[in-house]
Design a protein around this motif. Structure first.
Motif, PDB file in Angstrom:
ATOM      1  N   LYS A  56       5.076   2.762  -2.552  1.00 49.56           N
ATOM      2  CA  LYS A  56       5.995   2.066  -1.650  1.00 49.56           C
ATOM      3  C   LYS A  56       7.319   2.817  -1.532  1.00 49.56           C
ATOM      4  N   TRP A  65       7.166   5.790   1.032  1.00 46.61           N
ATOM      5  CA  TRP A  65       7.259   5.445   2.456  1.00 46.61           C
ATOM      6  C   TRP A  65       8.628   4.859   2.804  1.00 46.61           C
ATOM      7  N   PHE A 107      10.220   4.041   6.539  1.00 45.93           N
ATOM      8  CA  PHE A 107       9.226   3.085   7.011  1.00 45.93           C
ATOM      9  C   PHE A 107       9.612   1.663   6.595  1.00 45.93           C
ATOM     10  N   GLU A 134       8.029  -2.189   5.573  1.00 50.51           N
ATOM     11  CA  GLU A 134       6.804  -2.700   4.966  1.00 50.51           C
ATOM     12  C   GLU A 134       6.213  -3.848   5.787  1.00 50.51           C
ATOM     13  N   SER A 141      -1.627  -3.609  11.021  1.00 54.25           N
ATOM     14  CA  SER A 141      -1.059  -2.671  11.997  1.00 54.25           C
ATOM     15  C   SER A 141      -1.172  -3.224  13.415  1.00 54.25           C
ATOM     16  N   LYS A 191       8.347   2.634  12.557  1.00 50.06           N
ATOM     17  CA  LYS A 191       7.401   3.120  11.555  1.00 50.06           C
ATOM     18  C   LYS A 191       7.161   2.014  10.531  1.00 50.06           C
ATOM     19  N   PHE A 223       4.450   0.526   7.119  1.00 50.51           N
ATOM     20  CA  PHE A 223       3.434   0.845   6.109  1.00 50.51           C
ATOM     21  C   PHE A 223       3.097  -0.426   5.330  1.00 50.51           C
ATOM     22  N   GLU A 229      -1.763   1.976   4.044  1.00 48.85           N
ATOM     23  CA  GLU A 229      -1.820   1.930   5.507  1.00 48.85           C
ATOM     24  C   GLU A 229      -0.473   2.322   6.098  1.00 48.85           C
ATOM     25  N   GLY A 230      -0.497   2.984   7.250  1.00 52.20           N
ATOM     26  CA  GLY A 230       0.750   3.306   7.929  1.00 52.20           C
ATOM     27  C   GLY A 230       0.548   3.520   9.416  1.00 52.20           C
TER      28      GLY A 230
END
Length: 391
Positions: free
Chosen positions: A140, A143, A148, A150, A233, A248, A250, A273-274
């Motif tokens: 975490k 990212w 990014f 969350e 996503s 962005k 994740f 995942e992103g």
């Protein structure tokens, strides 16, 4: 009584029981069992001798007595211990230095206990986080440091969000029971489902022909345990507006697959995942994000090769080179979402970089784990001796 020859059983027209001379004699005295039960319990096993053994054996068979093992520990002074008892220390003897002694200077009049700093002492294992928790927190941070946000969501999802919104055809093998954990009930669909239905059947306004079949509402209403975090996503993309781009996101979340359990497959595991929703994004950016991530996870030799997924085009698989096995290992898929996924959700076409990587395969090498099942067996020896995550 029959085993002691105290009675006879005679078979005629009906069974009859007669007492024998020995049985008559037994009536005159106590049986070995009766004699044994009059003893004071508990009693040592080695005290049971002669006729007592017969009574004990019979009673033990019937579950009326039992044997318990007791351990006796005897402590004796060694030669050094005896010598130490003869030493007399004068004055106050203390075993630690306190702040008040330093403040008042009273430590100068104290006699301190001597310690051997080289002696072997018991190993102490301080409390620490599970290796999975350490990994999630570290990933975490990678990212978040790259800017990014969350994503979060539920384990239980509808087939609409988990499969149909990703342009997975309704006759795809992944929908079968052997790949997906379905739950009873029916999901409430968002108004968006009509757009997804049109894309599946005719392609809608995506310049695609779609899958050319009749979209079934009862299929998309099914409830299941999410098979990938990509469901988060598509839900995130559906909530975005044009003025929020670029963006962005994740997540590091648990997913569920109805697969056979073996050394490299789990039916419950974490996925990294992103997505990057950016009008200027391209495949080179996708490769850059993934390369940076894997380098921070300790992998320096990374390759990406063409692949196929129903919801990305182009698609690619990410492999890393294992220094011990001397071979390339597949760790996850990635690609750019197809217009059939993006347009119904976002309202217009826009490049969306996407990836989903299996976390357990990524972290296994750091702790020298060759069987993914061992990550979750909670072996205390393994957890105590496991090094802390530090790259």
């Amino acid at each position: 009584l029959k085993s002691k020859a105290a009675i006879d059983i005679t078979k005629r027209q009906e069974l009859s029981i007669c007492i024998t001379p020995l049985g008559t004699k037994l009536l005159q005295q106590e049986t070995p069992e009766e004699q044994f039960l009059k003893k004071t319990f508990p009693l040592p096993v080695n005290s049971i001798i002669d006729i007592d053994k017969l009574g004990f054996t019979e009673l033990q068979k019937r579950g009326l007595v039992k044997v318990e093992e007791q351990k006796t520990v005897t402590i004796e002074l060694t030669a050094l211990g005896k010598e130490l008892t003869t030493i007399k220390l004068e004055g106050d003897v203390v075993n630690r230095l306190t702040p008040s002694m330093l403040k008042t200077g009273s430590w100068k009049q104290k006699q301190f206990r001597a310690y051997d700093v080289e002696i072997n002492v018991p190993t102490r294992y301080p409390g620490k986080k599970h290796i999975v928790t350490q990994s999630i927190e570290y990933i975490k941070r990678i990212w978040l440091d790259m800017g990014f946000q969350e994503m979060e969501g539920n384990y239980v999802q509808s087939a609409f969000w988990d499969l149909d919104a990703l342009f997975v055809p309704q006759d795809h093998p992944a929908r079968e029971m052997q790949d997906t954990f379905y739950l009873p009930g029916k999901a409430k669909l968002p108004p968006l489902w009509q757009n997804i239905k049109t894309v599946h059947e005719t392609g809608g306004n995506t310049k695609s022909a779609g899958w050319r079949y009749t979209f079934r509402k009862e299929e998309t209403e099914q409830i299941l345990l999410r098979t990938h975090t990509t469901v988060l996503s598509v839900q995130t993309i559906a909530s975005l507006t044009k003025d929020q781009l670029p963006a962005k996101f994740f997540t590091v979340g648990k997913v569920f697959r109805n697969e056979a359990l073996d050394w490299k497959h789990l039916f419950e595991f974490y996925q990294v995942e992103g997505i990057v929703v950016d009008p200027n994004a391209n495949l080179q950016h996708l490769k850059g994000y993934l390369t940076q991530f894997y380098k921070k996870m300790g992998y320096n030799k990374i390759r990406m090769r063409p692949a196929h997924f129903p919801y990305t085009e182009p698609s690619l698989e990410v492999d890393v080179f294992h220094p011990v096995r001397k071979e390339w290992i597949e760790l996850g898929g990635a690609g750019i979402f197809r217009p059939e996924v993006v347009i119904p959700l976002l309202g217009f076409d826009c490049p969306v970089l996407a990836w989903g990587q299996g976390m357990e395969r990524i972290i296994a090498d750091y702790w020298k784990i060759t069987d993914l099942r061992n990550i979750y067996n909670n072996d205390l020896k393994q957890l105590r001796e496991a090094k802390l995550w530090q790259r």
